[in-house]
Design a protein around this motif. Sequence first.
Motif, PDB file in Angstrom:
ATOM      1  N   TYR A 228       0.865  -1.179   0.000  1.00 33.43           N
ATOM      2  CA  TYR A 228       0.000   0.000   0.000  1.00 33.43           C
ATOM      3  C   TYR A 228       0.895   1.220   0.000  1.00 33.43           C
ATOM      4  O   TYR A 228       1.725   1.390   0.900  1.00 33.43           O
ATOM      5  CB  TYR A 228      -0.921  -0.014   1.222  1.00 33.43           C
ATOM      6  N   ASN A 229       0.767   2.031  -1.036  1.00 34.33           N
ATOM      7  CA  ASN A 229       1.604   3.222  -1.202  1.00 34.33           C
ATOM      8  C   ASN A 229       3.094   2.901  -1.111  1.00 34.33           C
ATOM      9  O   ASN A 229       3.870   3.625  -0.488  1.00 34.33           O
ATOM     10  CB  ASN A 229       1.219   4.307  -0.198  1.00 34.33           C
ATOM     11  N   GLY A 230       3.478   1.782  -1.708  1.00 31.81           N
ATOM     12  CA  GLY A 230       4.890   1.420  -1.782  1.00 31.81           C
ATOM     13  C   GLY A 230       5.449   0.728  -0.558  1.00 31.81           C
ATOM     14  O   GLY A 230       6.636   0.411  -0.521  1.00 31.81           O
ATOM     15  N   ILE A 231       4.631   0.476   0.456  1.00 21.91           N
ATOM     16  CA  ILE A 231       5.081  -0.170   1.693  1.00 21.91           C
ATOM     17  C   ILE A 231       4.328  -1.491   1.848  1.00 21.91           C
ATOM     18  O   ILE A 231       3.112  -1.532   1.734  1.00 21.91           O
ATOM     19  CB  ILE A 231       4.830   0.742   2.913  1.00 21.91           C
ATOM     20  N   THR A 232       5.061  -2.562   2.121  1.00 18.55           N
ATOM     21  CA  THR A 232       4.412  -3.867   2.279  1.00 18.55           C
ATOM     22  C   THR A 232       3.971  -4.075   3.722  1.00 18.55           C
ATOM     23  O   THR A 232       4.479  -3.425   4.641  1.00 18.55           O
ATOM     24  CB  THR A 232       5.357  -5.028   1.887  1.00 18.55           C
ATOM     25  N   ASN A 233       3.040  -5.016   3.914  1.00 20.33           N
ATOM     26  CA  ASN A 233       2.555  -5.300   5.265  1.00 20.33           C
ATOM     27  C   ASN A 233       3.679  -5.816   6.166  1.00 20.33           C
ATOM     28  O   ASN A 233       3.690  -5.538   7.365  1.00 20.33           O
ATOM     29  CB  ASN A 233       1.379  -6.285   5.251  1.00 20.33           C
ATOM     30  N   THR A 234       4.643  -6.530   5.607  1.00 19.59           N
ATOM     31  CA  THR A 234       5.751  -7.033   6.431  1.00 19.59           C
ATOM     32  C   THR A 234       6.662  -5.905   6.908  1.00 19.59           C
ATOM     33  O   THR A 234       7.290  -6.024   7.951  1.00 19.59           O
ATOM     34  CB  THR A 234       6.578  -8.077   5.659  1.00 19.59           C
TER      35      THR A 234
ATOM     36  N   LEU B 111       1.051  -1.336  16.293  1.00 20.06           N
ATOM     37  CA  LEU B 111      -0.336  -0.958  16.027  1.00 20.06           C
ATOM     38  C   LEU B 111      -0.444   0.444  15.431  1.00 20.06           C
ATOM     39  O   LEU B 111      -1.089   0.647  14.412  1.00 20.06           O
ATOM     40  CB  LEU B 111      -1.175  -1.063  17.303  1.00 20.06           C
ATOM     41  N   SER B 112       0.208   1.427  16.021  1.00 19.96           N
ATOM     42  CA  SER B 112       0.124   2.796  15.490  1.00 19.96           C
ATOM     43  C   SER B 112       0.804   2.901  14.126  1.00 19.96           C
ATOM     44  O   SER B 112       0.368   3.653  13.261  1.00 19.96           O
ATOM     45  CB  SER B 112       0.718   3.809  16.466  1.00 19.96           C
ATOM     46  N   THR B 113       1.838   2.127  13.902  1.00 19.89           N
ATOM     47  CA  THR B 113       2.519   2.108  12.602  1.00 19.89           C
ATOM     48  C   THR B 113       1.579   1.588  11.521  1.00 19.89           C
ATOM     49  O   THR B 113       1.506   2.145  10.417  1.00 19.89           O
ATOM     50  CB  THR B 113       3.789   1.235  12.659  1.00 19.89           C
ATOM     51  N   VAL B 114       0.836   0.528  11.830  1.00 23.84           N
ATOM     52  CA  VAL B 114      -0.112  -0.041  10.871  1.00 23.84           C
ATOM     53  C   VAL B 114      -1.236   0.949  10.600  1.00 23.84           C
ATOM     54  O   VAL B 114      -1.624   1.157   9.447  1.00 23.84           O
ATOM     55  CB  VAL B 114      -0.663  -1.399  11.370  1.00 23.84           C
ATOM     56  N   TYR B 115      -1.766   1.587  11.638  1.00 19.09           N
ATOM     57  CA  TYR B 115      -2.820   2.591  11.450  1.00 19.09           C
ATOM     58  C   TYR B 115      -2.338   3.731  10.551  1.00 19.09           C
ATOM     59  O   TYR B 115      -3.039   4.161   9.645  1.00 19.09           O
ATOM     60  CB  TYR B 115      -3.277   3.168  12.782  1.00 19.09           C
ATOM     61  N   ASN B 116      -1.147   4.220  10.799  1.00 22.27           N
ATOM     62  CA  ASN B 116      -0.596   5.310   9.966  1.00 22.27           C
ATOM     63  C   ASN B 116      -0.384   4.865   8.531  1.00 22.27           C
ATOM     64  O   ASN B 116      -0.622   5.621   7.589  1.00 22.27           O
ATOM     65  CB  ASN B 116       0.719   5.818  10.557  1.00 22.27           C
ATOM     66  N   TRP B 117       0.067   3.643   8.347  1.00 22.60           N
ATOM     67  CA  TRP B 117       0.312   3.094   7.007  1.00 22.60           C
ATOM     68  C   TRP B 117      -0.976   3.016   6.199  1.00 22.60           C
ATOM     69  O   TRP B 117      -1.002   3.338   5.016  1.00 22.60           O
ATOM     70  CB  TRP B 117       0.955   1.720   7.147  1.00 22.60           C
ATOM     71  N   LEU B 118      -2.069   2.613   6.831  1.00 21.34           N
ATOM     72  CA  LEU B 118      -3.331   2.415   6.113  1.00 21.34           C
ATOM     73  C   LEU B 118      -4.226   3.648   6.064  1.00 21.34           C
ATOM     74  O   LEU B 118      -5.301   3.597   5.484  1.00 21.34           O
ATOM     75  CB  LEU B 118      -4.105   1.250   6.749  1.00 21.34           C
TER      76      LEU B 118
ATOM     77  N   GLY C 185      -5.624   7.358   4.940  1.00 21.15           N
ATOM     78  CA  GLY C 185      -5.638   8.130   3.702  1.00 21.15           C
ATOM     79  C   GLY C 185      -5.917   7.276   2.482  1.00 21.15           C
ATOM     80  O   GLY C 185      -6.294   6.117   2.576  1.00 21.15           O
ATOM     81  N   SER C 186      -5.721   7.855   1.330  1.00 23.22           N
ATOM     82  CA  SER C 186      -5.960   7.144   0.075  1.00 23.22           C
ATOM     83  C   SER C 186      -4.629   6.751  -0.550  1.00 23.22           C
ATOM     84  O   SER C 186      -3.588   7.288  -0.197  1.00 23.22           O
ATOM     85  CB  SER C 186      -6.764   8.014  -0.891  1.00 23.22           C
ATOM     86  N   GLY C 187      -4.698   5.793  -1.477  1.00 23.42           N
ATOM     87  CA  GLY C 187      -3.474   5.354  -2.115  1.00 23.42           C
ATOM     88  C   GLY C 187      -3.690   4.213  -3.068  1.00 23.42           C
ATOM     89  O   GLY C 187      -4.808   3.919  -3.486  1.00 23.42           O
ATOM     90  N   ARG C 188      -2.604   3.544  -3.390  1.00 17.13           N
ATOM     91  CA  ARG C 188      -2.596   2.445  -4.358  1.00 17.13           C
ATOM     92  C   ARG C 188      -2.297   1.135  -3.640  1.00 17.13           C
ATOM     93  O   ARG C 188      -1.301   1.019  -2.944  1.00 17.13           O
ATOM     94  CB  ARG C 188      -1.525   2.739  -5.397  1.00 17.13           C
ATOM     95  N   LEU C 189      -3.200   0.151  -3.833  1.00 18.09           N
ATOM     96  CA  LEU C 189      -3.066  -1.160  -3.207  1.00 18.09           C
ATOM     97  C   LEU C 189      -2.691  -2.188  -4.266  1.00 18.09           C
ATOM     98  O   LEU C 189      -3.336  -2.272  -5.308  1.00 18.09           O
ATOM     99  CB  LEU C 189      -4.389  -1.555  -2.541  1.00 18.09           C
ATOM    100  N   VAL C 190      -1.641  -2.962  -4.001  1.00 21.52           N
ATOM    101  CA  VAL C 190      -1.161  -3.983  -4.927  1.00 21.52           C
ATOM    102  C   VAL C 190      -1.040  -5.306  -4.174  1.00 21.52           C
ATOM    103  O   VAL C 190      -0.533  -5.338  -3.042  1.00 21.52           O
ATOM    104  CB  VAL C 190       0.220  -3.606  -5.519  1.00 21.52           C
ATOM    105  N   PHE C 191      -1.493  -6.393  -4.796  1.00 17.66           N
ATOM    106  CA  PHE C 191      -1.341  -7.725  -4.228  1.00 17.66           C
ATOM    107  C   PHE C 191      -0.158  -8.398  -4.895  1.00 17.66           C
ATOM    108  O   PHE C 191       0.033  -8.284  -6.107  1.00 17.66           O
ATOM    109  CB  PHE C 191      -2.607  -8.558  -4.439  1.00 17.66           C
ATOM    110  N   SER C 192       0.623  -9.130  -4.125  1.00 18.15           N
ATOM    111  CA  SER C 192       1.849  -9.728  -4.657  1.00 18.15           C
ATOM    112  C   SER C 192       1.593 -10.769  -5.735  1.00 18.15           C
ATOM    113  O   SER C 192       2.454 -10.993  -6.588  1.00 18.15           O
ATOM    114  CB  SER C 192       2.669 -10.356  -3.523  1.00 18.15           C
ATOM    115  N   ASP C 193       0.416 -11.390  -5.732  1.00 18.94           N
ATOM    116  CA  ASP C 193       0.153 -12.392  -6.762  1.00 18.94           C
ATOM    117  C   ASP C 193      -0.268 -11.780  -8.095  1.00 18.94           C
ATOM    118  O   ASP C 193      -0.286 -12.468  -9.113  1.00 18.94           O
ATOM    119  CB  ASP C 193      -0.885 -13.414  -6.286  1.00 18.94           C
TER     120      ASP C 193
END
Length: 92
Positions: free
Chosen positions: A6-12, A67-74, A76-84
């Motif tokens: 999401y916006n160039g940052i992966t969930n990991t 938790l706060s890092t994940v909230y900040n990451w998600l 606003g709006s942006g571009r979502l890409v799935f690895s598959d």
Amino acid sequence: MMYITYNGITNTDVGAELVEIDIPARAERENETITIPGRVSPLLRIYPQRDAYSITVTLRILYNEDLSTVYNWLSGSGRLVFSDTPDRYYNV
């Protein structure tokens, strides 16, 4: 292992593990029925754009301090890409 970006940052990168993704088969298209006097059957006009739909992504946060890092990451709006399907993205 599948992941999301999401916006160039992966969930990991933010300490979250991908548990599940629920994507609808296909979004509906908006259409309009046009009745013309003297015509036996109405016309159906199908618009090219598709209706908006929801994608549900379930994440497991690995450490409470992330938790706060994940909230900040998600936020606003942006571009979502799935690895598959890295050649496809969703505007969210």
